[in-house]
Design a protein around this motif. Structure first.
Motif, PDB file in Angstrom:
ATOM      1  N   ARG A 551       0.901  -1.279  -0.142  1.00  0.00           N
ATOM      2  CA  ARG A 551       0.173   0.173  -0.067  1.00  0.00           C
ATOM      3  C   ARG A 551       0.802   1.340  -0.042  1.00  0.00           C
ATOM      4  N   LEU A 553       1.726   5.314  -0.789  1.00  0.00           N
ATOM      5  CA  LEU A 553       1.062   6.732  -0.911  1.00  0.00           C
ATOM      6  C   LEU A 553       2.020   7.492  -1.627  1.00  0.00           C
ATOM      7  N   GLU A 566       4.078   6.062 -11.327  1.00  0.00           N
ATOM      8  CA  GLU A 566       3.096   5.169 -11.449  1.00  0.00           C
ATOM      9  C   GLU A 566       3.498   4.057 -12.410  1.00  0.00           C
ATOM     10  N   THR A 575       0.594  -0.402  -7.215  1.00  0.00           N
ATOM     11  CA  THR A 575      -0.193   0.719  -7.232  1.00  0.00           C
ATOM     12  C   THR A 575      -0.048   1.743  -6.181  1.00  0.00           C
ATOM     13  N   ALA A 576      -0.303   3.157  -6.459  1.00  0.00           N
ATOM     14  CA  ALA A 576      -0.255   4.090  -5.478  1.00  0.00           C
ATOM     15  C   ALA A 576      -1.429   4.950  -5.388  1.00  0.00           C
ATOM     16  N   ASP A 577      -1.704   5.202  -4.017  1.00  0.00           N
ATOM     17  CA  ASP A 577      -2.557   6.512  -3.924  1.00  0.00           C
ATOM     18  C   ASP A 577      -2.058   7.708  -4.121  1.00  0.00           C
ATOM     19  N   VAL A 578      -2.790   8.743  -4.911  1.00  0.00           N
ATOM     20  CA  VAL A 578      -1.973   9.747  -5.194  1.00  0.00           C
ATOM     21  C   VAL A 578      -2.324  10.940  -4.434  1.00  0.00           C
ATOM     22  N   ALA A 579      -1.582  11.855  -3.886  1.00  0.00           N
ATOM     23  CA  ALA A 579      -2.010  13.289  -2.986  1.00  0.00           C
ATOM     24  C   ALA A 579      -1.285  14.270  -3.713  1.00  0.00           C
ATOM     25  N   LYS A 588      -5.019  11.605   3.744  1.00  0.00           N
ATOM     26  CA  LYS A 588      -5.038  10.252   3.289  1.00  0.00           C
ATOM     27  C   LYS A 588      -4.272   9.185   4.271  1.00  0.00           C
ATOM     28  N   GLY A 592      -6.169   6.248   6.229  1.00  0.00           N
ATOM     29  CA  GLY A 592      -5.815   4.944   5.549  1.00  0.00           C
ATOM     30  C   GLY A 592      -4.582   4.186   6.448  1.00  0.00           C
ATOM     31  N   TYR A 594      -0.727   2.707   5.153  1.00  0.00           N
ATOM     32  CA  TYR A 594       0.227   2.554   4.163  1.00  0.00           C
ATOM     33  C   TYR A 594       1.599   1.598   4.572  1.00  0.00           C
TER      34      TYR A 594
END
Length: 767
Positions: A551, A553, A566, A575-579, A588, A592, A594
């Motif tokens: 996970r 970020l 990415e 994969t990554a969550d993007v801020a 985030k 969440g 991470y």
């Protein structure tokens, strides 16, 4: 009457003596260059010297006999002076260097340095005061101007550093996308024409990045901000890695590249290995100016200095040479021998200037000897401390070549000497042959007398009979079937590898050959050791990184950088969550869960440093295990690296970031997965055990408040971790060292705890 006459006579003598003493005292007072007053106990002027009268434009009549405070219409009625003369002097006898700034009606605003002393007037036993004054106005003005100039220069340097940091960020950010996308494109299926285009702009991107780094280094040289690290390192390991970089260009041009370290050179040193590598690579530009022949890197103890650790390095080439009148010029900024050289070979001429400054910081000197058309020899000396960390350069395998009859066939005398010095100390009986024909003749001679060679180290490229022709002749002789042959080459062609296998060669090694690599190849070929890639290693667990769903970020405001990272992650199954800014990243993170945070440091609303600090504060408040935060920044300056760590980041990755570098950092920090070269397999378990012992030693030292011991432990980790392949241990060591210097026990405990977690979760893969 007679007695009365004697009294008169004695009195006259005393008066005469007193007059002589007074005249003598007045003469002394008059010789003093500074203004000076003699005052009685009531502060009336008994005497003023010529300097005082001249400075304040007064006569004796206007001065002597007058109260000090009445002189010059009260210009000496200064409150601070009153306090000194009336309160301090009676109690303390004297005062020194009292500074007063005052507006004097005659001479204007002046700064005076006053000194006063209480004395007894000879013969009459009366107290007098000496008051001396020195006009320091001009000196104070000069000091103020100097201070202002210094502050202005410091402000200019700060502005320059800030400008360079901004420019570094602004240039490296798009370079990150250019180089990264080029690397990704290179990995896709391409036709030959497309591949050539991509090759060109990949190369151009790397050249532009080198130029940026040179400009930044030169700016640090000019501002005096270039400093050296003090790390333990293995000289052989550093030189091997340096020549790997140089070998790429050498092989492209078909040049011989060789490294010789004299046997008496200490291998374990303390100094700055990165800057040493930088100097050698800059001097390695000799490859650029050499069309044919060889480039040799040589290291010896400096014969002009008997101190251990003072070394002399040489980079010798067979290139175009340098005119005598240009040899000093080449070390000047922005200079090359001539502009035609620049047009033909490229480059800015900054490398040698930077090298000159680095060598100077290493307490050495740099010079060149050259003749037009025959080549150049660049020399430099450097001073290191002799270290004591375990050597990484040679595998821990027990290499026993005692009595192994070995023939080295190479037309290059330096190469023969280097190979001989690698194996002869291990007991090999070495004979040299200066070419293919001579080698074949020696092999046949040895067989005829019943003493055949067991091992042949064979150069590929030789005039006349080359290495493959020699191998074919050996292959044809059944009586030589048991001879072990290792081919050494300056090229790495797939066809040659296949040809080597067909001829039964034991190994095909690309120059410059590392000692560990050569010895391991010999041992494997002689069947006396299990190949390193098959050896089990204590504390090593093989882990497939792709089997873990991480996970991640990613905090970055640049769309180009987000797309690039990415893409890097996608090819590895992540994969990554993007801020898009630090504030969103913080939200985030809190909402969440991470495993790792990739944090750009320059973002709007809330920057990466602030976001990292807020994350660390939240973790501390909620007693959460710290999540690795990897700073992704275009700032490459040392002070920027410190800012990342001070903000709580776990690592600092400088853009442009290569795919392999990013993935290795993620794997190490999030999975504890470290890929180590096979030749270190036997050393790594002992190294890791040593770090576990360090944890116990840190706890004991912390109880004793022995921060110096903790600093040394941290420093040793910082210097050795990356050498074994464990960058995180280097980072933790640096944190420990900084915490110990600041004497902050909580930071020491935090870093020590991080080391415990890292070692407990560590997975080592040898490949």
């Amino acid at each position: 009457m007679f007695a009365s006459a004697l009294d008169i006579s004695d009195h006259q003598r005393r008066e005469t003596i007193l007059q002589e003493v007074q005249s003598f005292a007045e003469a002394i007072v008059e010789t003093v260059r500074e203004p000076l007053l003699v005052l009685d106990k009531d502060l009336h002027v008994k005497m003023a010297n010529r300097s005082f009268l001249g400075t304040f434009r007064a006569s004796k009549g206007e001065t002597e006999g007058r109260l000090l405070y009445e002189l010059g219409n009260g210009q000496w009625d200064i409150p601070e002076l009153r306090r000194l003369l009336e309160d301090i002097i009676p109690q303390h006898t004297e005062f020194r260097d009292f500074e007063v700034t005052h507006d004097f009606p005659v001479i204007g605003r002046r700064t005076m340095l006053l000194n006063a002393r209480k004395l007894s007037e000879p013969g009459v036993n009366r107290e007098v005061f000496l008051l001396a004054m020195e006009d320091t106005t001009e000196r104070k003005q000069s000091e103020a101007e100097s201070t202002n100039a210094k502050e202005a220069a410091e402000d200019a340097n700060r502005a320059k550093s800030d400008f360079l940091a901004r420019m570094s960020h602004e240039i490296r950010t798009p370079m990150n996308a250019i180089i990264g996308m080029a690397d990704l494109l290179w990995e896709t299926p391409l036709v030959a024409e497309q591949r050539e285009y991509v090759r060109i702009f990949r190369k151009a991107g790397s050249q532009l990045l080198d130029l940026i780094n040179d400009i930044l280094d030169l700016s640090k040289v000019e501002s005096g901000h270039l400093t050296l690290e003090n790390l333990d390192f293995d000289l052989g390991e550093v030189l091997d890695k340096t020549l790997e970089i140089m070998a790429i260009r050498a092989h492209e041009k078909g040049l011989e590249l060789a490294l010789r370290i004299a046997p008496d050179v200490p291998k374990l040193l303390v100094g700055d290995p990165a800057r040493l590598r930088q100097v050698l690579i800059n001097l390695g530009n000799a490859i650029k100016f050499t069309e044919k022949g060889e480039v040799i890197v040589r290291v010896d103890c400096d014969g002009d200095d008997a101190v251990a650790g003072v070394l002399r390095f040489a980079v010798l080439d067979t290139g175009i040479g340098i005119p005598e009148d240009a040899r000093d010029l080449i070390f000047a900024p922005y200079s090359q021998v001539d502009t035609s050289t620049t047009r033909k070979f490229g480059g800015t001429g900054l490398g040698l200037t930077i090298s000159w400054r680095i060598v100077e910081l290493m307490q050495g000197r740099i010079w060149v000897e050259s003749r037009i058309g025959t080549g150049s020899a660049f020399y430099f000396t450097a001073r290191f401390a002799v270290g004591g960390m375990p050597s990484l350069a040679v595998s821990a395998l027990r290499t026993d070549l005692n009595g192994v009859k070995t023939l080295i066939i190479d037309d290059n005398a330096t190469n023969r000497l280097i190979l001989s010095e690698m194996i002869a100390p291990l007991g090999a009986a070495v004979t040299e042959a200066a070419g293919g024909e001579e080698g074949i003749a020696e092999l046949l001679r040895a067989r005829q007398v019943g003493a055949p060679y067991s091992l042949v180290l064979l150069d590929h490229r030789m005039p006349g009979v080359d290495g493959f022709q020699v191998a074919e002749r050996i292959h044809e002789q059944r009586s030589m079937a048991r001879t072990t042959i290792l081919m050494l080459t300056s090229e790495n062609r797939a066809g040659d590898v296949a040809r080597s296998r067909a001829l039964g060669l034991a190994a095909y090694l690309v120059k410059p050959v590392k000692k560990a690599e050569l010895l391991e190849a010999i041992q494997e070929a002689r069947g006396r050791v299990t190949p390193a890639t098959e050896r089990p290693a204590v504390q090593a667990r093989h882990v497939d990184a792709r089997s873990h769903s991480l996970r991640i970020l990613l905090a970055d405001d640049s769309q180009d950088n987000v797309l690039l990272i990415e893409a890097y992650l996608k090819t590895s199954g992540y994969t990554a969550d993007v801020a898009r800014n630090g504030e969103i990243a913080l939200e985030k993170f809190i909402a969440g869960t991470y495993d790792v945070v990739l944090m750009d440091v320059q973002m709007p609303i809330m920057d990466g440093y602030s976001a990292a600090r807020r994350i660390r504060q939240w973790e501390a408040t909620n007693h959460a295990i710290p999540v690795p935060i990897l700073a992704l920044t275009a700032h490459g300056l040392p002070e920027e690296v410190r800012k990342s760590f001070d903000a709580g980041c776990t690592a600092h990755l400088t853009k442009p970031i290569r795919k392999a570098t990013l993935l290795a950092a993620i794997e190490e920090h999030a999975l504890g997965l470290v890929r180590v070269i096979p030749s270190l397999a036997a050393l790594v378990p002992g190294f890791l055990d040593g770090r576990r012992r360090d944890i116990a030693a840190i706890a004991v030292a912390l109880q004793r408040c022995d921060y110096d011991d903790i600093r040394v432990l941290g420093h040793n980790m910082k210097g050795s971790g990356a050498g074994y392949g464990f960058s995180r241990i280097t980072e933790i060591g640096a944190s420990l060292e900084r915490a110990a210097v600041c004497r902050e026990p909580e930071r020491v405990r935090s870093a020590s705890g991080e080391l415990v977690r890292y070692l407990d979760g560590l997975h080592v893969v040898y490949e």
